[in-house]
Design a protein around this motif. Sequence first.
Motif, PDB file in Angstrom:
ATOM      1  N   LEU A  59       0.824  -1.212   0.000  1.00 19.03           N
ATOM      2  CA  LEU A  59       0.000   0.000   0.000  1.00 19.03           C
ATOM      3  C   LEU A  59       0.862   1.268   0.000  1.00 19.03           C
ATOM      4  O   LEU A  59       0.538   2.243  -0.684  1.00 19.03           O
ATOM      5  N   ILE A  60       1.963   1.254   0.723  1.00 18.50           N
ATOM      6  CA  ILE A  60       2.870   2.411   0.711  1.00 18.50           C
ATOM      7  C   ILE A  60       3.468   2.588  -0.670  1.00 18.50           C
ATOM      8  O   ILE A  60       3.550   3.710  -1.191  1.00 18.50           O
ATOM      9  N   VAL A  66       1.299   6.651  -7.070  1.00 15.10           N
ATOM     10  CA  VAL A  66       0.257   7.620  -7.394  1.00 15.10           C
ATOM     11  C   VAL A  66       0.784   9.032  -7.207  1.00 15.10           C
ATOM     12  O   VAL A  66       0.564   9.913  -8.039  1.00 15.10           O
ATOM     13  N   PHE A  67       1.502   9.265  -6.104  1.00 13.24           N
ATOM     14  CA  PHE A  67       2.075  10.582  -5.850  1.00 13.24           C
ATOM     15  C   PHE A  67       3.072  10.966  -6.943  1.00 13.24           C
ATOM     16  O   PHE A  67       3.083  12.100  -7.434  1.00 13.24           O
ATOM     17  N   VAL A  76       6.431  18.667 -12.594  1.00  9.72           N
ATOM     18  CA  VAL A  76       7.442  18.997 -11.579  1.00  9.72           C
ATOM     19  C   VAL A  76       8.834  18.529 -11.999  1.00  9.72           C
ATOM     20  O   VAL A  76       9.820  19.198 -11.716  1.00  9.72           O
ATOM     21  N   PHE A  77       8.922  17.459 -12.725  1.00 12.13           N
ATOM     22  CA  PHE A  77      10.209  16.883 -13.097  1.00 12.13           C
ATOM     23  C   PHE A  77      10.777  17.505 -14.370  1.00 12.13           C
ATOM     24  O   PHE A  77      11.873  17.145 -14.781  1.00 12.13           O
TER      25      PHE A  77
END
Length: 82
Positions: A59-60, A66-67, A76-77
């Motif tokens: 899950l992490i 997703v983030f 952003v990249f």
Amino acid sequence: MSVLGLLRPITITEVPENHFVVVHPLDDVREQKVNTSGLGAMPMTASVKLSLMALRGYLILMMLLVFYHVLDLAGVFGLPAH
């Protein structure tokens, strides 16, 4: 027998012995809740602990993916999004 006769509210004493009564939880009598503060930790086997740790890691990892995808779509990249 008509449908309205089946839908009318009845009391428990009027139900024949060969019938079952279905009571909606909102119409049922309230029950006192069980106090769970003194129960303590639940014993788990090693395989259960390993499975829960694997699930937590999965899950992490999915949240991080997703983030990353959201940040990639936001640019952003610096690379163009797909």
